[in-house]
Design a protein around this motif. Sequence first.
Motif, PDB file in Angstrom:
ATOM      1  N   ASN A  84      -1.750  -1.145  -3.906  1.00 56.00           N
ATOM      2  CA  ASN A  84      -2.960  -0.448  -3.510  1.00 56.00           C
ATOM      3  C   ASN A  84      -2.571   0.982  -3.121  1.00 56.00           C
ATOM      4  N   LEU A  85      -3.511   1.909  -3.236  1.00 54.02           N
ATOM      5  CA  LEU A  85      -3.156   3.310  -3.106  1.00 54.02           C
ATOM      6  C   LEU A  85      -4.000   4.049  -2.076  1.00 54.02           C
ATOM      7  N   VAL A  86      -3.358   5.035  -1.451  1.00 49.68           N
ATOM      8  CA  VAL A  86      -4.054   6.046  -0.654  1.00 49.68           C
ATOM      9  C   VAL A  86      -3.677   7.380  -1.286  1.00 49.68           C
ATOM     10  N   LEU A  87      -4.641   8.003  -1.946  1.00 49.90           N
ATOM     11  CA  LEU A  87      -4.395   9.248  -2.671  1.00 49.90           C
ATOM     12  C   LEU A  87      -4.848  10.427  -1.820  1.00 49.90           C
ATOM     13  N   VAL A  88      -3.946  11.392  -1.635  1.00 53.96           N
ATOM     14  CA  VAL A  88      -4.209  12.524  -0.756  1.00 53.96           C
ATOM     15  C   VAL A  88      -4.066  13.822  -1.547  1.00 53.96           C
ATOM     16  N   ALA A  89      -5.082  14.658  -1.498  1.00 58.54           N
ATOM     17  CA  ALA A  89      -5.034  15.979  -2.133  1.00 58.54           C
ATOM     18  C   ALA A  89      -6.233  16.778  -1.659  1.00 58.54           C
ATOM     19  N   ARG A  90      -6.299  18.050  -2.079  1.00 54.71           N
ATOM     20  CA  ARG A  90      -7.405  18.922  -1.665  1.00 54.71           C
ATOM     21  C   ARG A  90      -8.627  18.776  -2.550  1.00 54.71           C
ATOM     22  N   ARG A  91      -8.433  18.386  -3.824  1.00 60.49           N
ATOM     23  CA  ARG A  91      -9.520  18.441  -4.802  1.00 60.49           C
ATOM     24  C   ARG A  91     -10.241  17.104  -4.898  1.00 60.49           C
ATOM     25  N   ALA A  92     -11.404  17.036  -4.281  1.00 64.28           N
ATOM     26  CA  ALA A  92     -12.145  15.783  -4.169  1.00 64.28           C
ATOM     27  C   ALA A  92     -12.530  15.227  -5.539  1.00 64.28           C
ATOM     28  N   GLU A  93     -13.015  16.096  -6.418  1.00 66.45           N
ATOM     29  CA  GLU A  93     -13.480  15.614  -7.718  1.00 66.45           C
ATOM     30  C   GLU A  93     -12.340  15.026  -8.537  1.00 66.45           C
ATOM     31  N   ARG A  94     -11.210  15.685  -8.537  1.00 66.20           N
ATOM     32  CA  ARG A  94     -10.066  15.185  -9.290  1.00 66.20           C
ATOM     33  C   ARG A  94      -9.575  13.861  -8.716  1.00 66.20           C
ATOM     34  N   LEU A  95      -9.539  13.759  -7.395  1.00 58.22           N
ATOM     35  CA  LEU A  95      -9.137  12.496  -6.766  1.00 58.22           C
ATOM     36  C   LEU A  95     -10.087  11.369  -7.132  1.00 58.22           C
ATOM     37  N   ALA A  96     -11.372  11.648  -7.100  1.00 60.30           N
ATOM     38  CA  ALA A  96     -12.369  10.623  -7.411  1.00 60.30           C
ATOM     39  C   ALA A  96     -12.229  10.141  -8.848  1.00 60.30           C
TER      40      ALA A  96
ATOM     41  N   THR B 103       0.851  -1.194   0.000  1.00 59.33           N
ATOM     42  CA  THR B 103       0.000   0.000   0.000  1.00 59.33           C
ATOM     43  C   THR B 103       0.880   1.235   0.000  1.00 59.33           C
ATOM     44  N   ALA B 104       0.579   2.163  -0.913  1.00 57.65           N
ATOM     45  CA  ALA B 104       1.366   3.381  -1.068  1.00 57.65           C
ATOM     46  C   ALA B 104       0.506   4.613  -0.830  1.00 57.65           C
ATOM     47  N   ILE B 105       0.998   5.521   0.001  1.00 55.61           N
ATOM     48  CA  ILE B 105       0.385   6.842   0.166  1.00 55.61           C
ATOM     49  C   ILE B 105       1.079   7.807  -0.781  1.00 55.61           C
ATOM     50  N   ILE B 106       0.284   8.581  -1.516  1.00 54.98           N
ATOM     51  CA  ILE B 106       0.833   9.585  -2.433  1.00 54.98           C
ATOM     52  C   ILE B 106       0.145  10.912  -2.143  1.00 54.98           C
ATOM     53  N   THR B 107       0.922  11.916  -1.766  1.00 62.89           N
ATOM     54  CA  THR B 107       0.354  13.238  -1.513  1.00 62.89           C
ATOM     55  C   THR B 107       0.443  14.084  -2.782  1.00 62.89           C
ATOM     56  N   GLY B 108      -0.425  15.083  -2.853  1.00 61.23           N
ATOM     57  CA  GLY B 108      -0.483  15.884  -4.080  1.00 61.23           C
ATOM     58  C   GLY B 108      -0.831  15.024  -5.267  1.00 61.23           C
ATOM     59  N   ALA B 109      -1.768  14.088  -5.061  1.00 65.93           N
ATOM     60  CA  ALA B 109      -2.020  13.030  -6.036  1.00 65.93           C
ATOM     61  C   ALA B 109      -3.026  13.395  -7.117  1.00 65.93           C
ATOM     62  N   SER B 110      -3.619  14.565  -7.058  1.00 66.51           N
ATOM     63  CA  SER B 110      -4.719  14.872  -7.983  1.00 66.51           C
ATOM     64  C   SER B 110      -4.253  15.241  -9.388  1.00 66.51           C
ATOM     65  N   SER B 111      -2.954  15.506  -9.559  1.00 66.42           N
ATOM     66  CA  SER B 111      -2.466  15.891 -10.887  1.00 66.42           C
ATOM     67  C   SER B 111      -0.958  15.725 -10.936  1.00 66.42           C
TER      68      SER B 111
END
Length: 262
Positions: free
Chosen positions: A33-45, A9-17
Amino acid sequence: MPLNHRGTTAIITGASSGLGAEFARTFAARGANLVLVARRAERLAELATDIRSKHGVEVHTIVLDLTELGATDALVAAVRERGLSIDTVINNAGFGMRGALVDANAARLDEQVRLNVGAVVSITRAFLPEMVASGRGALVNVASTAAFVPVPLMAVYGATKAFVLSFTEAVAFETRDSSLRVTAMCPGATRTEFFDVVGTEDAAVGSFQTPPQVVATAMRALDARRTPAAIVSGRANRATTVFARIMPRGIVVPLTARMMEH
C-alpha cells in the motif's frame, strides 16, 4: 527471489513523476500500500487512480511542499490521521541548481538544502522506529553519483547528495541488527524532470538511464540477502565512482569541473 511487500505500507516522496512514480508502481506491483507525497495534486491523483486500478492496493495521496518549514510534522500528522503504520520510506524528492555559487539565488539554495538534506533526515527519523520494529520494509534514500566527488557549478547539490550517502551508510550500520533493508540509491543522469528544473541537460555527465532501469537496480539491492548500504546504477556510473574514490581530489575536482563546463 523478489521480496513480497504485500500488506506493508510505503511512503514515497517526489512521487508525482520520474523515479518516485516508478518506485510507486514497482512497490504496488509487489503488494505494498502506498502514501504518495508531492506538490502536484493532479499528477498524484492520476498516478493513484492508475495504481489502484492495476494493482488493487490502497493509495493515499498527500499534497505537500517538503521545502516548507514544518513539512515533516505535517506529513506525520497526515499519516497518523489515516491510521497508518509505515514499513518503507523512499526519500526521493530533491532538486538541483546549475551555476556558480556566487550567482545563485540564496532563498532557492536554502530550499534545496531543506529538501535534499533536511527532509531526508527528518522523515527518516520520524518513521525509523516503526520501520525497525516492523522489519518488513526498507529505507531507500536517493542520492546520486554526484555524491562521490565535489561538483563545481553544482556545488550545493553535490554536497547535499554526499550528505545523503554518508547519512544512509551510517543509518544502515546503526540498524544492522534489524531486518530493515537500508540503502542509498545513487543514479547518474536519468530521464526524469530533474534537468527541466536544473534548466539544461548540460549538467548531465555520462549516458542517460531510464527510471525503470534505476529502480530495477534498487530493487535488486533490496532483494539481495545482504542489502548494500549504497548502490550505483549503471556499469559506467559504477566505474566512474570507483575512479572518483581512488584518484586524488586535486585531479578529480578539476576534471569534474571541465565536464560540467562542457
